[in-house]
Design a protein around this motif. Sequence first.
Motif, PDB file in Angstrom:
ATOM      1  N   ARG A  92     -17.343   8.970   1.401  1.00 35.53           N
ATOM      2  CA  ARG A  92     -16.087   8.974   0.660  1.00 35.53           C
ATOM      3  C   ARG A  92     -14.990   9.767   1.352  1.00 35.53           C
ATOM      4  O   ARG A  92     -13.867   9.805   0.856  1.00 35.53           O
ATOM      5  CB  ARG A  92     -16.325   9.535  -0.745  1.00 35.53           C
ATOM      6  CG  ARG A  92     -17.272   8.684  -1.576  1.00 35.53           C
ATOM      7  CD  ARG A  92     -17.459   9.288  -2.959  1.00 35.53           C
ATOM      8  NE  ARG A  92     -18.377   8.472  -3.760  1.00 35.53           N
ATOM      9  CZ  ARG A  92     -18.742   8.760  -5.005  1.00 35.53           C
ATOM     10  NH1 ARG A  92     -18.275   9.868  -5.589  1.00 35.53           N
ATOM     11  NH2 ARG A  92     -19.577   7.977  -5.664  1.00 35.53           N
ATOM     12  N   ARG A  93     -15.297  10.429   2.432  1.00 33.35           N
ATOM     13  CA  ARG A  93     -14.295  11.187   3.157  1.00 33.35           C
ATOM     14  C   ARG A  93     -14.446  10.937   4.656  1.00 33.35           C
ATOM     15  O   ARG A  93     -15.547  10.834   5.174  1.00 33.35           O
ATOM     16  CB  ARG A  93     -14.443  12.696   2.889  1.00 33.35           C
ATOM     17  CG  ARG A  93     -13.848  13.155   1.572  1.00 33.35           C
ATOM     18  CD  ARG A  93     -12.329  13.159   1.647  1.00 33.35           C
ATOM     19  NE  ARG A  93     -11.715  13.646   0.410  1.00 33.35           N
ATOM     20  CZ  ARG A  93     -11.372  12.871  -0.594  1.00 33.35           C
ATOM     21  NH1 ARG A  93     -11.611  11.564  -0.534  1.00 33.35           N
ATOM     22  NH2 ARG A  93     -10.781  13.361  -1.669  1.00 33.35           N
ATOM     23  N   LEU A  94     -13.313  10.848   5.315  1.00 34.74           N
ATOM     24  CA  LEU A  94     -13.257  10.810   6.770  1.00 34.74           C
ATOM     25  C   LEU A  94     -12.354  11.955   7.201  1.00 34.74           C
ATOM     26  O   LEU A  94     -11.193  12.035   6.772  1.00 34.74           O
ATOM     27  CB  LEU A  94     -12.701   9.478   7.274  1.00 34.74           C
ATOM     28  CG  LEU A  94     -12.358   9.427   8.768  1.00 34.74           C
ATOM     29  CD1 LEU A  94     -13.607   9.640   9.619  1.00 34.74           C
ATOM     30  CD2 LEU A  94     -11.684   8.103   9.124  1.00 34.74           C
ATOM     31  N   VAL A  95     -12.884  12.840   8.014  1.00 32.93           N
ATOM     32  CA  VAL A  95     -12.123  13.990   8.498  1.00 32.93           C
ATOM     33  C   VAL A  95     -11.840  13.800   9.979  1.00 32.93           C
ATOM     34  O   VAL A  95     -12.733  13.417  10.751  1.00 32.93           O
ATOM     35  CB  VAL A  95     -12.894  15.299   8.267  1.00 32.93           C
ATOM     36  CG1 VAL A  95     -12.271  16.448   9.068  1.00 32.93           C
ATOM     37  CG2 VAL A  95     -12.902  15.656   6.794  1.00 32.93           C
ATOM     38  N   THR A  96     -10.596  14.039  10.362  1.00 27.29           N
ATOM     39  CA  THR A  96     -10.210  14.009  11.771  1.00 27.29           C
ATOM     40  C   THR A  96      -9.624  15.368  12.118  1.00 27.29           C
ATOM     41  O   THR A  96      -8.903  15.973  11.321  1.00 27.29           O
ATOM     42  CB  THR A  96      -9.174  12.904  12.041  1.00 27.29           C
ATOM     43  OG1 THR A  96      -7.960  13.210  11.333  1.00 27.29           O
ATOM     44  CG2 THR A  96      -9.696  11.550  11.579  1.00 27.29           C
ATOM     45  N   SER A  97      -9.955  15.851  13.291  1.00 24.26           N
ATOM     46  CA  SER A  97      -9.392  17.121  13.762  1.00 24.26           C
ATOM     47  C   SER A  97      -8.767  16.893  15.130  1.00 24.26           C
ATOM     48  O   SER A  97      -9.198  16.013  15.886  1.00 24.26           O
ATOM     49  CB  SER A  97     -10.466  18.206  13.833  1.00 24.26           C
ATOM     50  OG  SER A  97     -11.441  17.901  14.813  1.00 24.26           O
ATOM     51  N   GLY A  98      -7.744  17.693  15.429  1.00 26.05           N
ATOM     52  CA  GLY A  98      -7.000  17.435  16.648  1.00 26.05           C
ATOM     53  C   GLY A  98      -6.695  18.673  17.453  1.00 26.05           C
ATOM     54  O   GLY A  98      -6.891  19.818  17.014  1.00 26.05           O
ATOM     55  N   ALA A  99      -6.172  18.429  18.658  1.00 26.06           N
ATOM     56  CA  ALA A  99      -5.721  19.509  19.517  1.00 26.06           C
ATOM     57  C   ALA A  99      -4.491  20.189  18.953  1.00 26.06           C
ATOM     58  O   ALA A  99      -4.082  21.249  19.446  1.00 26.06           O
ATOM     59  CB  ALA A  99      -5.440  18.969  20.919  1.00 26.06           C
ATOM     60  N   ASP A 100      -3.881  19.591  17.911  1.00 29.15           N
ATOM     61  CA  ASP A 100      -2.717  20.197  17.269  1.00 29.15           C
ATOM     62  C   ASP A 100      -3.103  21.236  16.222  1.00 29.15           C
ATOM     63  O   ASP A 100      -2.246  21.800  15.544  1.00 29.15           O
ATOM     64  CB  ASP A 100      -1.848  19.116  16.625  1.00 29.15           C
ATOM     65  CG  ASP A 100      -2.625  18.252  15.630  1.00 29.15           C
ATOM     66  OD1 ASP A 100      -3.807  18.555  15.371  1.00 29.15           O
ATOM     67  OD2 ASP A 100      -2.047  17.271  15.121  1.00 29.15           O
ATOM     68  N   GLY A 101      -4.409  21.491  16.052  1.00 25.72           N
ATOM     69  CA  GLY A 101      -4.870  22.496  15.100  1.00 25.72           C
ATOM     70  C   GLY A 101      -4.994  22.007  13.682  1.00 25.72           C
ATOM     71  O   GLY A 101      -5.326  22.789  12.783  1.00 25.72           O
ATOM     72  N   GLN A 102      -4.774  20.719  13.424  1.00 23.65           N
ATOM     73  CA  GLN A 102      -4.832  20.182  12.077  1.00 23.65           C
ATOM     74  C   GLN A 102      -6.204  19.566  11.775  1.00 23.65           C
ATOM     75  O   GLN A 102      -6.858  19.009  12.664  1.00 23.65           O
ATOM     76  CB  GLN A 102      -3.763  19.103  11.879  1.00 23.65           C
ATOM     77  CG  GLN A 102      -2.346  19.585  11.973  1.00 23.65           C
ATOM     78  CD  GLN A 102      -1.376  18.493  11.594  1.00 23.65           C
ATOM     79  OE1 GLN A 102      -0.804  18.483  10.514  1.00 23.65           O
ATOM     80  NE2 GLN A 102      -1.191  17.530  12.498  1.00 23.65           N
TER      81      GLN A 102
END
Length: 890
Positions: free
Chosen positions: A742-752
Amino acid sequence: MEDTEPQHQQPQPQPQPQDTVTRFEEGLAALAGDLTRLRIGRGRPSYRDLEARAAGSGTELRLPVATQSDAFKGKRLVRSDTFMALVRILLSYDEYGRPTAIPAHTAPELAVWRRRWQDLAALQPPGYSRARAARAAQAATASGGAASGGAASGGTAHETPRDPATGPRDPAGPHVPAGAREPAAYREPLWLESLFAPHAPAGSDDPAEAPRTPRHPEPASEPASHPPSEPRSEPAPAPVPQPDPRPDPPAAPAPDPGPARVPDPVPDPAPAVGQAPYALRHRLVGHLAPVRDLAFSPDGRLLASAGGDTVQLWDTTTGHGTVTPFTATHPLAFTPEGRLLAVDARDPSLLHRIDPATGRPDGPPLTGHASPVTGITCAPTGGMAATLERSGTVRLRDLSAGGLPFVLMHGGGTDPIDAVAFARDGRLLAAARSSRVWDLLDRAVAGAPRAAADGIPEAVALSPDGLVLALGHRDGRTSLHEAAGGRDALTLRGHAGPVRTLAFSPDGRLLATGCDDATVRLWDTATGLPVGPPLSDHTGRIERIAFSPAGRLLATSSADETVLLYERSGTGRTILLAAEALAVALRERRPVRLPPVEAEAAIVRVAFSPDGRLVAATTGAGSVRLWDPVTGRPVGPPLAELATLPWCLAFSPDGTVLATASANRTVYLRDPATGTRVRELPTGHRGPLKRLAFSPDGQLLATGSTDGTVELWNPATGTCFREPLSGHTNEVVGLAFAPDGRRLVTSGADGQVLWRDPGRPLLPDHVSRGHQGAVWSAVFSPDGTLLATAGGDATVRMWDPAGGLPVGPPLTGHRSAVYDVAFSPDGQLLASAGEDGLVLLWHPATGRRVGGPLAGHAEAATAVAFSPDGSLLVTAGRDGTLNRWAIGPL
């Protein structure tokens, strides 16, 4: 259409090697046991309910009652589609037996069942089913179809005694008469076969119901029909006229051919008569009352003993003991996870889970008993426990749920139940004082009771496979009987007083008997011969006997207020010391490093296959490597060309697909077994790919790129869903689906850290910020209650998925960027890998470090992964090494 196999004429198959046949039969029995446990955990729906639910599901699922019976009893390996349909329907009930949604055929929880079936199908010997059918037809012809209601010898192939159409009524129903039970659910051990049918080929029942304990060769010096332990004056069982030495009802299958008579190889044969099988190692003194009960911990490192109102815990290596500060008494039992179940000395109707580390109760008492508890037994796997009350009531409870137990059987009145035991195939059995055996899963008597002419037995025990019933008598005899039918087998003589306690060894090859004469005797259950001289180190009557889980140790307790600990004679001490040292280290949460695996270049990503048989890694040289995680040896050549990106690697939940990415921004889906490409996904990303992640049901594949976008693909069809997902201002370096999808999490080099709903993924639900720098990795805990992220700011953060808020302060300990994080399968450990070359272990709930750093990489540690069973941790490094750490219990 029923799940039956064609019965047309086939050439007689050649006999298969016995070890192959045995491995298949044992695997089939284990699979049937797991199915049975699943059925119990889902409210125990009846066969008719399962058939009706499948028929009314609006799908093509069909589950005939007879086919279900074959699957649950392990009579044969049913077709793949039928087997998976049965699993799906079982999973469509909750723990209370209430219908829920039927899982899709691609649901992640089905992957392990599908793999189990595939592994067993690969193990099934060629022609096995035809040989079984042929033997059944021969038996039907030999019997002449004499059984009433059975098929005549000239009937069709589906009228054989094994015909699913002639199977029993629903065995889960509460009113199944004893006579309606299928004899095929019972498989006689070899020594029973030789005694009851001395001229018949062994294995006269379905090979799938073979006993789980190793078989034994028949004694060479004595005829099988005259057990050497009995005087010659006693009459042996009368031979039955041929060709059918055991006239079973028509549902019984035909005899196996000769090869099934060959005994299974056993690694450690029982010592010969005259040799001491066990030597005294420790005399454990400390109780001030007769010691009434004993229990070994699952790893054999602890022994619990109960005397009076005290329980003591003993280290089986050193013999040192401690009295638990909690007043408890017998009975005792260890749960599979190592908690001790004991009766409250102040209120015997209450059970307590005692933490062996502290000796204190772990949580509130377990209630729900109407009278004092006199017996406890725990299932070998899972959190189920059966309790026996003084009133004769047997209750079953789910320890993990913590709910009240429910009544399985009342055995009061003139037929009180004396003992309960879980057999290895998951069927719960209880022996009554009248010597009858109950099959508590079907709530029916398994065979007729023995005549009580010899009086009520003093002790009862069931073999680990539930097939043999042992009875101890006042005159010093111990008798062995067919559990399901009550027929006499062997009589063991030697004691000079009442036999008070009995115990089978874990493999069923030895029976230990304890008597008022203060001696313990060991017997070979295949021949009835004594094994070595009696153990006569006690000075009072024997109260209890217990074997350690591996059978290496034997504990005895006595009215003399002592416990004696024996060790199997002739055991190699060097190996034992090494194994004990390893077990101590792992129990104390000190991982042990195994020999490293070397790659040709830096290792960037690493992943275990869902079945744990492969560990895959991508390297800086553009290759994908596969290794055997146990041996560390490579499995096949590298799978990819130099164009493979080192940052992308993911197994599908069912383990049939390995996804990698190429420099041309194409995702390749490969068969891990062969390395061949099965599909290509030409993504629309404008930059190289950095992460791949499958959804739990395998229906989505997410790709993250340096262009800051995420794409969602259907890996089965190769189609892309909607437009790319935006939100990041820099490259996407982390992807994670929640366990429930039910959740998809994305993380980035932008710190988000962006939280999305896969059903509506275009706009994130919320954004989490906290790291100062790139968020290199994100992973959900197995239960989905936590998200862990690895940051370029040298910290690991924990997040609440419900609102995306941080949980506690950041975890600090690394000296530079953290590149990867991974949860153990049980969620009790979190591993992090960093630029400093260290791998740290954390307790997720408290944020505290567990042990010291795992050092072993000369350069940055880039990736971590736990094996599916949690016993191994692999770490990848920029130095080109793959380190393996033993981290779970032995």
